[in-house]
Design an enzyme around this catalytic site. Structure first.
Site, PDB file in Angstrom:
ATOM      1  N   TYR A  33       0.830  -1.202   0.000  1.00  0.00           N
ATOM      2  CA  TYR A  33       0.000   0.000   0.000  1.00  0.00           C
ATOM      3  C   TYR A  33       0.863   1.251   0.000  1.00  0.00           C
ATOM      4  O   TYR A  33       2.069   1.192   0.253  1.00  0.00           O
ATOM      5  CB  TYR A  33      -0.962   0.002   1.197  1.00  0.00           C
ATOM      6  N   LYS A 147       6.554  -1.784   2.027  1.00  0.00           N
ATOM      7  CA  LYS A 147       5.334  -1.211   2.606  1.00  0.00           C
ATOM      8  C   LYS A 147       4.179  -2.197   2.426  1.00  0.00           C
ATOM      9  O   LYS A 147       3.267  -2.014   1.608  1.00  0.00           O
ATOM     10  CB  LYS A 147       5.025   0.153   1.988  1.00  0.00           C
ATOM     11  N   GLU A 180      11.131   2.651  14.714  1.00  0.00           N
ATOM     12  CA  GLU A 180      10.324   3.738  14.142  1.00  0.00           C
ATOM     13  C   GLU A 180       8.964   3.723  14.822  1.00  0.00           C
ATOM     14  O   GLU A 180       8.700   2.890  15.680  1.00  0.00           O
ATOM     15  CB  GLU A 180      10.175   3.560  12.622  1.00  0.00           C
ATOM     16  N   LEU A 206      11.140   1.429   7.551  1.00  0.00           N
ATOM     17  CA  LEU A 206      10.617   1.897   6.268  1.00  0.00           C
ATOM     18  C   LEU A 206      11.313   3.204   5.886  1.00  0.00           C
ATOM     19  O   LEU A 206      11.495   4.090   6.722  1.00  0.00           O
ATOM     20  CB  LEU A 206       9.105   2.147   6.378  1.00  0.00           C
TER      21      LEU A 206
END
Ligand code: PDD
Length: 295
Positions: A33, A147, A180, A206
């Site tokens: 996505y 992702k 993160e 990411l």
């Protein structure tokens, strides 16, 4: 006005926007996505998000559902049909629909859906809305650079944050460092005043498109970024902290695990980066992108 979604080649009312129960996105999270902010009718960092979409898909050997040029057209058409000026576009590509079988089925084509959401991008209000963060263990797989829609660890992390009245969870990896946020990159201004964020090497986090834009802006403004991992303990003592993402943009953090960061308000460097990012995202369309201004 009815909300319109895009599903496999058709613009359909939101209520009827669905994929099949044997879609591999539904059964295996075999899908990718992207989320792109729409600001002032302009898709922020559009090319960066499309680059990452292509990369994530190729890592999973899922075909791009249509040429990039066509994706750009569908995004604009969806924005137009929803008369959206500020908000975000969510897009998802799955490997497609087939009888349940773990290995890649032959002869299927990817499913491709897109939805838009409304949002406001009032910079001053967002600077005032200082966020609370909690830390949680990072339960994810080793390809965090992709992702993927396999987001269960992030769902649990975000809920753990919500249960404590916090906005975001910063995830701690097996070595004790913050990787993160559950849906954002993590930044601090350390005790020495250095702007610090974790490197993206080794697929451990990411590669945020907003993070990339901030790197470029900092380079232009001669603001040094130190790319290194940091612990929660260090973050508790940081002068400033914030998260970056396509939806939260630059979100100031005023508290981590109950420790006040700075004076608990949006710090000076955070505010400067926020302004730089907003100027860039709103007002400097790259040459290949025309400003879209739906009436
Ligand atoms: N999330 N790290 C993670 C784990 C993320 O899920 C995201 C984005 C980011 C920031 O990436 P970017 O700057 O490209 O948005 C970092 C999106 C917004 C989401 O899941 O909704």
């Amino acid at each position: 006005m009815p909300r319109i979604a895009y599903v496999n080649g058709r613009y359909v009312p939101h209520a009827q926007a669905s994929v099949h129960v044997e879609d591999r996105g539904f059964q295996f999270a075999d899908s990718i996505y992207e989320v792109i902010a729409l600001m002032n009718g302009r898709l922020a960092d559009e090319e960066g998000h499309l680059d990452r979409l292509e990369r994530s898909l190729s890592e999973l050997r899922i075909a791009l559902p249509m040429p990039r040029k066509s994706i750009r057209i569908v995004m604009r058409e969806l924005v137009r049909r929803n008369r959206l000026k500020n908000g975000s576009i969510y897009m998802q590509v799955t490997r497609g629909q087939a009888q349940r079988d773990f290995k890649f089925p032959k002869g299927i084509s990817p499913s491709f859906v897109m939805i838009v959401y409304n949002a406001t991008y009032d910079t001053e209000a967002r600077k005032k809305a200082v966020k609370k963060v909690v830390t949680v263990p990072d339960l994810r797989w080793k390809r965090r650079d992709i992702k993927s829609t396999a987001l269960l660890p992030q769902v649990l992390a975000k809920q753990a944050a919500a249960d404590k009245g916090a906005y975001e969870a910063w995830m701690i990896d097996d070595d004790g460092y913050i990787s993160e946020g559950s849906s954002s990159n993590a930044w601090i201004v350390d005790g020495k005043g250095n702007l610090v964020t974790r490197p993206t090497a080794n697929n451990r986090i990411l590669k945020g498109v907003t993070r990339n834009a901030l790197q470029a802006l900092c380079k232009r403004e001669k603001i040094k970024i130190i790319e290194r991992a940091f612990t929660a303990k260090e973050a508790y003592k940081a002068k400033e902290a914030f998260t970056s993402s396509a939806t939260a943009l630059i979100a100031p953090v005023g508290e981590i695990d109950g420790h006040k960061i700075g004076n608990g308000k949006c710090g000076k460097i955070t505010a400067k980066l926020f302004d730089l990012y907003m100027d860039y995202a709103r007002d400097n369309p790259p040459p290949q992108q025309e400003r879209w201004n739906p009436k």
